[in-house]
Design an enzyme around this catalytic site. Structure first.
Site, mmCIF file in Angstrom:
data_model
loop_
_atom_site.group_PDB
_atom_site.id
_atom_site.type_symbol
_atom_site.label_atom_id
_atom_site.label_comp_id
_atom_site.label_asym_id
_atom_site.label_seq_id
_atom_site.Cartn_x
_atom_site.Cartn_y
_atom_site.Cartn_z
ATOM 1 N N LYS A 21 1.329 4.086 -11.447
ATOM 2 C CA LYS A 21 1.675 4.866 -12.646
ATOM 3 C C LYS A 21 2.078 3.947 -13.794
ATOM 4 C CE LYS A 21 5.969 6.742 -13.058
ATOM 5 N NZ LYS A 21 6.614 6.346 -14.326
ATOM 6 N N ASN A 22 2.958 2.982 -13.496
ATOM 7 C CA ASN A 22 3.493 2.157 -14.582
ATOM 8 C C ASN A 22 2.497 1.134 -15.116
ATOM 9 O OD1 ASN A 22 5.823 3.586 -14.379
ATOM 10 N ND2 ASN A 22 7.074 1.947 -13.520
ATOM 11 N N CYS A 40 18.303 10.737 -20.651
ATOM 12 C CA CYS A 40 17.542 11.288 -19.543
ATOM 13 C C CYS A 40 18.430 11.207 -18.321
ATOM 14 C CB CYS A 40 16.232 10.547 -19.339
ATOM 15 S SG CYS A 40 16.443 8.932 -18.620
ATOM 16 N N ARG A 61 19.204 5.029 -21.774
ATOM 17 C CA ARG A 61 17.898 4.392 -21.953
ATOM 18 C C ARG A 61 17.468 4.292 -23.412
ATOM 19 N NH1 ARG A 61 13.987 6.264 -17.063
ATOM 20 N NH2 ARG A 61 12.954 4.328 -17.547
ATOM 21 N N ASP A 73 13.444 0.803 -9.076
ATOM 22 C CA ASP A 73 12.646 1.955 -8.633
ATOM 23 C C ASP A 73 12.559 2.070 -7.102
ATOM 24 O OD1 ASP A 73 12.262 2.675 -11.227
ATOM 25 O OD2 ASP A 73 10.168 2.047 -11.367
ATOM 26 N N ARG A 94 5.574 13.720 -10.796
ATOM 27 C CA ARG A 94 5.421 12.872 -11.983
ATOM 28 C C ARG A 94 4.877 11.503 -11.601
ATOM 29 N NH1 ARG A 94 10.414 11.578 -14.777
ATOM 30 N NH2 ARG A 94 8.891 10.131 -15.577
HETATM 31 C C1 UD1 Z 1 10.255 0.725 -16.930
HETATM 32 C C2 UD1 Z 1 9.547 1.543 -15.873
HETATM 33 C C3 UD1 Z 1 10.572 2.178 -14.934
HETATM 34 C C4 UD1 Z 1 11.482 1.098 -14.348
HETATM 35 C C5 UD1 Z 1 12.083 0.220 -15.450
HETATM 36 C C6 UD1 Z 1 12.846 -0.973 -14.908
HETATM 37 C C7 UD1 Z 1 7.525 2.307 -16.982
HETATM 38 C C8 UD1 Z 1 6.768 3.428 -17.579
HETATM 39 N N1 UD1 Z 1 8.773 2.588 -16.538
HETATM 40 O O1 UD1 Z 1 11.088 1.587 -17.679
HETATM 41 O O2 UD1 Z 1 9.867 2.840 -13.880
HETATM 42 O O3 UD1 Z 1 12.547 1.723 -13.651
HETATM 43 O O4 UD1 Z 1 11.022 -0.293 -16.294
HETATM 44 O O5 UD1 Z 1 12.036 -1.740 -14.089
HETATM 45 O O6 UD1 Z 1 7.027 1.206 -16.859
HETATM 46 N N2 UD1 Z 1 17.077 -1.271 -22.775
HETATM 47 C C9 UD1 Z 1 17.813 -1.367 -23.950
HETATM 48 N N3 UD1 Z 1 17.151 -1.251 -25.136
HETATM 49 C C10 UD1 Z 1 15.800 -1.046 -25.203
HETATM 50 C C11 UD1 Z 1 15.072 -0.946 -24.005
HETATM 51 C C12 UD1 Z 1 15.739 -1.056 -22.797
HETATM 52 O O7 UD1 Z 1 19.013 -1.542 -23.914
HETATM 53 O O8 UD1 Z 1 15.265 -0.953 -26.317
HETATM 54 C C13 UD1 Z 1 17.754 -1.371 -21.455
HETATM 55 C C14 UD1 Z 1 17.694 -0.091 -20.634
HETATM 56 O O9 UD1 Z 1 18.707 0.819 -20.994
HETATM 57 C C15 UD1 Z 1 17.854 -0.634 -19.245
HETATM 58 C C16 UD1 Z 1 17.138 -1.987 -19.303
HETATM 59 O O10 UD1 Z 1 17.056 -2.317 -20.681
HETATM 60 O O11 UD1 Z 1 19.201 -0.831 -18.946
HETATM 61 C C17 UD1 Z 1 15.763 -2.031 -18.706
HETATM 62 O O12 UD1 Z 1 15.004 -0.936 -19.183
HETATM 63 P P1 UD1 Z 1 13.445 -1.024 -19.416
HETATM 64 O O13 UD1 Z 1 12.897 -2.250 -18.773
HETATM 65 O O14 UD1 Z 1 13.184 -0.834 -20.870
HETATM 66 O O15 UD1 Z 1 12.899 0.254 -18.652
HETATM 67 P P2 UD1 Z 1 11.654 1.114 -19.087
HETATM 68 O O16 UD1 Z 1 10.677 0.238 -19.771
HETATM 69 O O17 UD1 Z 1 12.113 2.344 -19.786
#
Ligand code: UD1
Length: 427
Positions: A22-23, A117, A122, A306, A398
């Site tokens: 998925k990712n 969420c 996030r 995950d 999902r």
């Molecule tokens: C992606 C994956 C999700 C996985 C996660 C961590 C997809 C579609 N989803 O989610 O399945 O659990 O990586 O491996 O690929 N953060 C900030 N600011 C930002 C962005 C992130 O503070 O602008 C923080 C988040 O709150 C979190 C951390 O960074 O604590 C990591 O999040 P992130 O790697 O962005 O997760 P996703 O990309 O949403």
């Protein structure tokens, strides 16, 4: 309301094939926005999130068609829309992935802020900060991100946190920018590397794929590509835990074990036998009483967040005490209260769960709260004595392609039900 009923206690035996990730599929679909023409992706999992993303791209003017099993054709010749509405983004945070490519293609993108969420706040601040460094003008208005840029310009970006979708968004924005972009402290997850490979297939110039420094030399335009999506390492890990908690013996096909070192290491620590057989096949044999092992979730190549909920289920049955620390997301221990209803002995202190293994779990009605929590409850049901009814399993749909069908083929007694009709419950 849909749910899953599991009759626990069956030992899983047989063969199972892992679906596409998925990712990796979602960023691939987003990347198609960067080209004018038709991309073909194979091994795309048929999931609710993929369908949601399809709806999003169609809203922008793209045409998407399934051609046979797992092959999705994405025609982005005529993109007219620039808006990802709240109704879609609120159901799937990964919708934010269209921000970078849409801005690069159209010079404008309007994407609803994802908001909170189930697994925490996030934020997307790092996506926005990076785009601003690439020269985008960004405003937040009425819950929407409004981004504009005539042509993005290469820049040096150092991410505060190696965000996965943030790195992907910035990489997609940078591939057609003017000049060179360097992203430091980039996420190294295999799905991020996969996106770099897809973009390179499209003609992008990217060095450092799979490392934490990406160098992207902007090109004028990209061309459509064909690409087979990598297998889902989280689904593979979930199936391994299914074998572990049932003392099973299964052959998993279509894995990329090199993406799973941290998970394999931990499963071996618990006593599980994992034997790679070559060509993406692996035999996994569960031990009836796993040994306890501590886990801390970390960015790749660390133990993936995950897989945290699924691994915790294994630890509820372990011989001894284990400490599971979640360092990536807040509120990602919501499966704990449900596992406790099944007899697990778990204490949560902040973002750490202390799990004291018990000899057995007992079936109970439980409620899924997010995607990986849903999977963990199904796993707990497989191990438990008696019947477990997992409600709100739309979360599972999902991100897992026919998990209940795959488990049933391995001998699990698991079936999908309509809880209102079959069990007389109200939503
Ligand atoms: C992606 C994956 C999700 C996985 C996660 C961590 C997809 C579609 N989803 O989610 O399945 O659990 O990586 O491996 O690929 N953060 C900030 N600011 C930002 C962005 C992130 O503070 O602008 C923080 C988040 O709150 C979190 C951390 O960074 O604590 C990591 O999040 P992130 O790697 O962005 O997760 P996703 O990309 O949403």
């Amino acid at each position: 309301m849909k749910g899953i009923v599991v009759e626990g206690g069956e030992r899983l035996v047989g063969e199972v094939m892992v679906s596409g990730a998925k990712n990796a599929a979602l960023p691939a679909l987003a990347a198609a926005l960067l080209v004018e023409g038709t991309c073909r992706f194979t091994n795309v999992p048929r999931l609710r999130d993929v369908e949601t993303f399809r709806g999003l791209l169609e809203k922008l003017g793209a045409r998407l068609h399934w051609r046979g099993k797992g092959e999705l054709e994405v025609d982005t010749s005529s993109i007219e829309g620039v808006t990802a509405p709240y109704e879609l983004v609120k159901t799937m945070r990964a919708s934010i992935l269209i921000l970078g490519p849409l801005l690069a293609r159209m010079g404008e993108a309007v994407v609803s802020l994802p908001g909170g969420c189930a697994i925490g706040a996030r934020p997307v601040d790092l996506h926005l900060k990076g785009l601003e460094q690439l020269g985008a003008h960004i405003e937040l208005e009425h819950g929407y991100i409004k981004a504009r840029a005539r042509r993005l310009k290469g820049a040096r970006i150092c991410l505060d946190i190696p965000t996965v979708t943030g790195t992907e968004n910035l990489m997609m924005a940078a591939v057609t920018a003017h000049g060179t972009t360097v992203i430091e402290n980039a996420a190294c997850e295999p799905e991020v590397e996969e996106l770099a490979l897809i973009l390179k297939e499209m003609g992008a110039e990217i060095d450092g794929a799979g490392t934490n420094v990406l160098t992207i030399r902007g090109v004028k335009e990209l061309r459509p590509a064909r690409y087979s999506i990598m297998p889902d390492r989280i689904e593979a890990g979930t199936l391994m835990v299914a074998a572990a908690v049932t003392g099973g013996n299964i052959l998993i096909k279509g894995c990329r074990l090199e993406h799973m070192e941290a998970v394999l290491g931990k499963l071996r620590e618990t006593g599980m036998e994992i034997s790679p057989l070559g060509e993406g096949e692996v035999r996994v044999v569960g031990d009836h009483v796993p040994r306890s092992a501590d886990v801390k979730t970390l960015p790749y190549p660390g133990f993936p967040t995950d897989m945290q909920a699924q691994f915790m289920v294994l630890m509820t049955l372990a011989n001894g005490l284990s400490v599971i620390s979640e360092t990536i997301f807040e509120n990602r221990c919501m499966h704990v209260s449900e596992l406790k209803r099944m007899g697990a002995d778990i204490r949560v202190q902040g973002s750490t769960a202390i799990v004291n293994g018990v000899p057995r779990l007992g079936g109970a009605p439980v409620m899924a709260t997010d995607l990986r929590a849903s999977a963990s409850l199904v796993l707990a049901g497989l191990a438990a004595e008696g019947e477990t009814v997992v409600s709100r399993t739309y979360h599972l749909e999902r991100g897992y392609e026919d998990l209940e069908g795959k488990l049933a083929a391995l001998g699990a007694k698991v079936r999908k039900v309509d809880l209102n009709e079959d069990l007389g419950q109200q939503e």
